[in-house]
Scaffold this active site. Structure first.
Site: not given
Ligand code: E4P
Length: 214
Positions: A83
């Site tokens: 990622k």
């Molecule tokens: C997933 O890939 C993201 O990091 C995550 O959904 C972020 O979520 P949040 O905005 O609730 O922190």
């Protein structure tokens, strides 16, 4: 629509995987920090449970560091997806990792133009954040949908992951417009299972059954 679980909590992942409805997991540095465990050991364990794409995020902000970290993460397990945040360096790192056959999930995406560039760089997954867009007054799912339209218009390989999902209505809207993947917190997955009329219906069936002395 594929469902990924958005968590680094092993108990939650095990429970959701046992139910049989999740096809992958996404983590981020905040989710990993919340668990207080070793990062690499955690994502390795998740891969062994899920047998599907497991996103593990780089911490470096320069492309050289992202590529080096990405290669280390990819070596942990075949299911790891590296990622990478959407920045100029992140997109360069994506191109380089993708050229080496490493799957990349470009994260912190907030616009269709960012999604277009991530797709061109060879991302396997692109994660627009619905909830955080809602937080600043946009229609997050509408923008996720626009991101997917851009990718589909040109047959790029990338799959769109609707991220930052906050509630069941987000999930329903994703499925309605045909988003490739929604990554959802465990709590939202559990909420999707519940309907009061299902519970009332079961109680009524059992009551009638018992009354009939079956
Ligand atoms: C997933 O890939 C993201 O990091 C995550 O959904 C972020 O979520 P949040 O905005 O609730 O922190």
């Amino acid at each position: 629509m594929k469902i990924f679980l958005d968590t680094a909590n092993i108990d939650e992942i095990r429970e959701a995987a046992d139910i049989g409805v999740i096809e992958g997991v996404t983590t981020n540095p905040s989710l990993i920090a919340k668990e207080g465990r070793d990062f690499k050991a955690t994502v390795k364990e998740i891969c062994e449970i899920v047998h599907g794409p497991v996103s593990a995020e780089v911490i470096a902000l320069d492309w050289e560091g992202m590529v080096a970290e990405g290669k280390e993460l990819a070596a942990i397990n075949e299911y790891i997806v590296v990622k990478v945040p959407f920045t100029k360096d992140g997109i360069k790192a994506t191109s380089m990792l993708a050229a080496e056959g490493i799957d990349v999930n470009v994260t912190l995406v907030f616009s269709p133009n960012q999604a277009l560039l991530a797709a061109k760089a060879g991302a396997a997954f692109i994660s627009p954040f619905a909830g955080r867009l809602d937080d600043i007054g946009h229609d997050g799912i509408e923008i996720v949908s626009q991101c997917q339209d851009v990718v589909l218009n040109y047959d790029y390989e990338a799959e769109i992951i609707a991220a930052s999902i906050r509630h069941t209505e987000h999930v329903r809207r994703c499925a309605e417009v045909g988003i490739d993947v929604a990554t959802i917190p465990f709590k939202v997955l559990m909420q999707m299972m519940k309907h009061p009329l299902t519970d009332i219906g079961i109680d009524k069936f059992l009551e009638d059954w018992n009354k009939a002395n079956q």
